[in-house]
Design a protein around this motif. Sequence first.
Motif, short mmCIF file in Angstrom:
data_model
loop_
_atom_site.label_atom_id
_atom_site.label_comp_id
_atom_site.label_asym_id
_atom_site.label_seq_id
_atom_site.Cartn_x
_atom_site.Cartn_y
_atom_site.Cartn_z
N GLY A 89 0.86 -1.26 0.02
CA GLY A 89 0.06 -0.17 -0.14
C GLY A 89 0.70 1.50 0.03
O GLY A 89 0.75 2.08 0.79
N ASP A 90 1.46 1.63 -1.15
CA ASP A 90 2.55 2.79 -1.14
C ASP A 90 1.88 3.89 -1.73
O ASP A 90 0.40 3.99 -2.05
CB ASP A 90 3.77 2.35 -1.90
N LEU A 91 2.66 4.92 -1.80
CA LEU A 91 2.21 6.24 -2.56
C LEU A 91 1.59 6.01 -3.89
O LEU A 91 0.85 6.67 -4.32
CB LEU A 91 3.23 7.29 -2.48
N TRP A 92 2.19 4.83 -4.36
CA TRP A 92 1.61 4.78 -5.86
C TRP A 92 0.05 3.99 -5.90
O TRP A 92 -0.63 4.47 -6.76
CB TRP A 92 2.50 3.83 -6.79
N ALA A 93 -0.04 3.24 -5.00
CA ALA A 93 -1.48 2.85 -4.58
C ALA A 93 -2.40 3.92 -4.28
O ALA A 93 -3.40 3.91 -4.84
CB ALA A 93 -1.43 1.71 -3.50
N GLY A 94 -1.83 4.87 -3.62
CA GLY A 94 -2.59 5.99 -3.20
C GLY A 94 -2.93 7.07 -4.32
O GLY A 94 -4.02 7.55 -4.51
N ALA A 95 -2.24 7.07 -5.10
CA ALA A 95 -2.11 7.85 -6.58
C ALA A 95 -3.33 7.18 -7.26
O ALA A 95 -3.95 7.80 -7.88
CB ALA A 95 -0.76 7.89 -7.07
N ARG A 96 -2.97 5.77 -7.32
CA ARG A 96 -4.21 5.32 -8.08
C ARG A 96 -5.38 5.56 -7.68
O ARG A 96 -6.69 5.63 -8.25
CB ARG A 96 -4.09 3.78 -8.15
N GLY A 97 -5.76 5.72 -6.37
CA GLY A 97 -6.90 6.04 -5.62
C GLY A 97 -7.26 7.18 -5.81
O GLY A 97 -8.56 7.82 -6.31
N VAL A 98 -6.49 8.26 -5.87
CA VAL A 98 -6.90 9.79 -6.21
C VAL A 98 -7.06 9.86 -7.82
O VAL A 98 -8.01 10.55 -8.35
CB VAL A 98 -5.52 10.56 -5.93
N GLN A 99 -6.49 9.06 -8.43
CA GLN A 99 -6.80 8.94 -10.07
C GLN A 99 -8.37 8.72 -10.28
O GLN A 99 -9.09 9.19 -10.99
CB GLN A 99 -5.86 7.93 -10.74
N VAL A 100 -8.83 7.39 -9.63
CA VAL A 100 -10.18 7.30 -9.94
C VAL A 100 -11.10 8.08 -9.21
O VAL A 100 -12.36 8.39 -9.74
CB VAL A 100 -10.44 5.68 -9.21
#
Length: 383
Positions: free
Chosen positions: A351-362
């Motif tokens: 659950g890193d910042l890239w996972a967080g970025a994908r959440g912001v993306q959606v």
Amino acid sequence: MDRTTIGIVMNGVTGRMGLRQHLIRSILAIREDGGLPLRDGTVLWPEPILAGRSEAKLRALADRHGLTQWTTDVPGALARPDVHVYFDAQVTSARVKALRQAIEAGKHIYTEKPVAESLGEAVELARFADAAGVKHGVVQDKLFLPGLRKLARLVQGGFFGRILSVRGEFGYWVFEGDWQSAQRPSWNYRAADGGGITLDMFPHWHYVLEQIFGPVRAVTARSVTHIDRRWDESGSPYDATADDAVYGLFELDGGIMAQINSSWAVRVNRDELVEFQVDGTHGSAVAGLHHCRVQPRAATPKPVWDPDVPTAQRFRDQWQQVPDNEIFANGFRAQWEQFLLYVAEDAPYTGDLWAGARGVQVAELGLQSSREGRRLEIPELDR
């Protein structure tokens, strides 16, 4: 037993979530149990440094819990060599600046979501952390709920056969704040402060769908503000400019369709504040925060539509409870332990910042879909 101290600047712990879930039920709970055991037989001992804007609140909080370290000088705390981790539970609008400061100071970061108000900021932050060589994690607490743990177990065990659809209902009535106090802070309902249920909840639903069922490939959404006037913590009225409900349709790999409604303007007529129904060719399940019920193919009833005759079937009684089969720890604490082990001994962590970025993306695409009234595909992020 030998122990290694890990200093953690905890910013935003005077707020409800930061205090209850992250400080009391996670970090202090780990300390009360003697620390976090490591592979080499020693113990990792978290040492929190409470951070925020109010000296009075921080001092009172520290005194109440027997802590000695607190500060309003976050950059000064980040400069300390005995600080290894920065945690952020501030309002969304303040998060990116604080996380960048921590990364620049060479600290590992763990943060509440959403990690940023825009996809551009989220991606830039993830790249910045990677380039700095620090470890980073984003809170994904819903994955650790007992009900969703059981649901994931059913998916992994092949219970559903081919999964067809996911239906989610989340939310409750948040009082406007005039004749009854609101259960959520007023900034949640102001767009200028980073409020809005789409930005708040779509990152949650993204990691739930992604990690339990598969990648999300497209989104169609409608975000609305049902209650446009509310009252803040001082009793003053204000215009609610952020969305308080969002109705989303997500398309996943394998043809799975997921419909999730999120609302702070709905009265609860379900067993828990969030419920997911998953239907597959071989069975179905309904999972909430704690419980999970199933109905396998062989035990599925055969209703017949007849609007002229009241049904004698009690549909809720036709489901079977999934057993716990294990003791489920507090979800926030469980993920804190995962992250601390990731920092201390490079244990697996996803659950890193890239996972967080994908959440912001959606979330961002969901808001765009709502504005433009169309379906949007979700592209891969360029690292």
